[in-house]
Motif scaffolding. Sequence first.
Motif, PDB file in Angstrom:
ATOM      1  N   TRP A   1      44.204  54.414  24.238  1.00  0.00           N
ATOM      2  CA  TRP A   1      42.915  53.949  24.748  1.00  0.00           C
ATOM      3  C   TRP A   1      42.913  52.439  24.944  1.00  0.00           C
ATOM      4  O   TRP A   1      42.355  51.937  25.934  1.00  0.00           O
ATOM      5  CB  TRP A   1      41.793  54.357  23.803  1.00  0.00           C
ATOM      6  CG  TRP A   1      41.360  55.789  23.902  1.00  0.00           C
ATOM      7  CD1 TRP A   1      41.367  56.737  22.930  1.00  0.00           C
ATOM      8  CD2 TRP A   1      40.842  56.449  25.075  1.00  0.00           C
ATOM      9  NE1 TRP A   1      40.902  57.933  23.403  1.00  0.00           N
ATOM     10  CE2 TRP A   1      40.565  57.792  24.719  1.00  0.00           C
ATOM     11  CE3 TRP A   1      40.594  56.035  26.379  1.00  0.00           C
ATOM     12  CZ2 TRP A   1      40.058  58.715  25.627  1.00  0.00           C
ATOM     13  CZ3 TRP A   1      40.084  56.966  27.298  1.00  0.00           C
ATOM     14  CH2 TRP A   1      39.821  58.282  26.914  1.00  0.00           C
TER      15      TRP A   1
ATOM     16  N   GLU B   1      34.362  58.637  33.992  1.00  0.00           N
ATOM     17  CA  GLU B   1      34.510  59.844  33.176  1.00  0.00           C
ATOM     18  C   GLU B   1      35.449  59.605  31.997  1.00  0.00           C
ATOM     19  O   GLU B   1      35.272  60.176  30.915  1.00  0.00           O
ATOM     20  CB  GLU B   1      35.008  61.015  34.030  1.00  0.00           C
ATOM     21  CG  GLU B   1      36.359  60.817  34.679  1.00  0.00           C
ATOM     22  CD  GLU B   1      36.269  60.160  36.060  1.00  0.00           C
ATOM     23  OE1 GLU B   1      37.251  60.287  36.814  1.00  0.00           O
ATOM     24  OE2 GLU B   1      35.217  59.545  36.358  1.00  0.00           O
ATOM     25  N   LYS B   2      36.448  58.728  32.185  1.00  0.00           N
ATOM     26  CA  LYS B   2      37.336  58.398  31.079  1.00  0.00           C
ATOM     27  C   LYS B   2      36.631  57.519  30.047  1.00  0.00           C
ATOM     28  O   LYS B   2      36.864  57.624  28.840  1.00  0.00           O
ATOM     29  CB  LYS B   2      38.585  57.684  31.602  1.00  0.00           C
ATOM     30  CG  LYS B   2      39.645  58.626  32.162  1.00  0.00           C
ATOM     31  CD  LYS B   2      40.226  59.499  31.051  1.00  0.00           C
ATOM     32  CE  LYS B   2      41.376  60.341  31.541  1.00  0.00           C
ATOM     33  NZ  LYS B   2      41.894  61.225  30.469  1.00  0.00           N
TER      34      LYS B   2
ATOM     35  N   GLU C   1      34.673  59.781  27.984  1.00  0.00           N
ATOM     36  CA  GLU C   1      35.573  60.477  27.054  1.00  0.00           C
ATOM     37  C   GLU C   1      35.941  59.566  25.884  1.00  0.00           C
ATOM     38  O   GLU C   1      35.992  59.994  24.725  1.00  0.00           O
ATOM     39  CB  GLU C   1      36.823  60.926  27.804  1.00  0.00           C
ATOM     40  CG  GLU C   1      37.798  61.730  26.956  1.00  0.00           C
ATOM     41  CD  GLU C   1      39.040  62.113  27.742  1.00  0.00           C
ATOM     42  OE1 GLU C   1      40.105  62.311  27.108  1.00  0.00           O
ATOM     43  OE2 GLU C   1      38.950  62.191  28.989  1.00  0.00           O
TER      44      GLU C   1
ATOM     45  N   TRP D   1      35.154  60.032  21.857  1.00  0.00           N
ATOM     46  CA  TRP D   1      36.223  59.952  20.839  1.00  0.00           C
ATOM     47  C   TRP D   1      35.883  58.908  19.782  1.00  0.00           C
ATOM     48  O   TRP D   1      36.047  59.133  18.588  1.00  0.00           O
ATOM     49  CB  TRP D   1      37.549  59.617  21.523  1.00  0.00           C
ATOM     50  CG  TRP D   1      38.702  59.424  20.578  1.00  0.00           C
ATOM     51  CD1 TRP D   1      39.492  60.399  20.028  1.00  0.00           C
ATOM     52  CD2 TRP D   1      39.193  58.193  20.061  1.00  0.00           C
ATOM     53  NE1 TRP D   1      40.445  59.839  19.209  1.00  0.00           N
ATOM     54  CE2 TRP D   1      40.280  58.482  19.206  1.00  0.00           C
ATOM     55  CE3 TRP D   1      38.816  56.856  20.236  1.00  0.00           C
ATOM     56  CZ2 TRP D   1      41.003  57.502  18.540  1.00  0.00           C
ATOM     57  CZ3 TRP D   1      39.527  55.857  19.571  1.00  0.00           C
ATOM     58  CH2 TRP D   1      40.604  56.186  18.731  1.00  0.00           C
TER      59      TRP D   1
ATOM     60  N   THR E   1      27.838  59.777  30.489  1.00  0.00           N
ATOM     61  CA  THR E   1      27.610  60.253  29.125  1.00  0.00           C
ATOM     62  C   THR E   1      26.159  60.632  28.868  1.00  0.00           C
ATOM     63  O   THR E   1      25.883  61.640  28.203  1.00  0.00           O
ATOM     64  CB  THR E   1      28.038  59.177  28.108  1.00  0.00           C
ATOM     65  OG1 THR E   1      29.376  58.765  28.402  1.00  0.00           O
ATOM     66  CG2 THR E   1      27.969  59.701  26.685  1.00  0.00           C
TER      67      THR E   1
END
Length: 339
Positions: free
Chosen positions: A18, A30-31, A34, A38, A321
Amino acid sequence: MTQDNCKENRIEAAARGWAVYLHSGDARPEKIAEFNAWLAADHVHSLAFRRYEKLMSDLALIPELGDVEIAPGPVPAPAWRPLVHQPQQLMAAIALMVMVVGGAVIGLGVSLPGSSVADPAYETMIAEIRDIHLADGSVVTLGARSRIEPAFTETMRIVKLQEGEAFFDVASDPVRPFYVEVGDRLIRVVGTRFDVRQGPETVRVAVVEGVVEVLQAETPQQAEASREVIEKNVLRAGDEVVARIGSLEAMLGAIEPAEAAPWRRGWLTYENASLAEIVSDANRYSRRQIILDEEGIGDLRMTAAFSVEKIDQFAAGLEVTYGLVADYSDPGRIVLSGS
């Protein structure tokens, strides 16, 4: 290898991946969503990511990365050197650090009765960070769009944080305590290192070294006179407190001392913070201001981490999100609404 070790290795590998991806300059919304999921899933994820974020910030040189993907396997740690207290610029696709330029010294000398040293007030502009050397040898790193007003006397050292954030490296002087006035709190030390942030609703104090007392009193003089009996939070290295302005509410927590005040390295990180608090900080580091256009969305709570040079990407991640809508039509601002 034990199951715990395997889990720890997976977390470390994910954190490294990351860190590299978010520094690549090509993070997709979108990442980012994600990544935020996390990060929020486990406090251990946040601690691991901060370690690698600091490592990336300390880099002097890195090879050109090209296209970077998040992979389950470990990412080789790049070469690094210890951070010197100057702005670091990463090469090629790594756009990380906030540019540090000279700060402005404003106002006239501020003094108290019986003062032996009168310091000016100091203020930084948007996206500006500056080291302030005080008369007693203490050093204050002033965050973007922040302001302090020092006032030293023969018996006390007092600094008022009017707005923003500052990291204090306080010169030891047991006979002349050092007070920081922030919000409705007072912070007392005699020699230590700690970070202070004043948000719209809270005051946050994180301790890197030494002992810090956080208390409520009308003035430092009153606090010193009743110090033995006044109620206070006593913090040591690795401790933090988030105190709500206007109440006695205070939430204690823990930090990794070496990773405190990531804003000094160009990153803003939050755990269970309100969107209003995050936006307030982000707007100190970006000339393109984020506007919350609907009542209530500022109360959304989230865990997030992003570069001060990638605030647009943070806004894009909110759309994915939390289903917020971002209007980018005005080049001077980003307007967030619920629909």
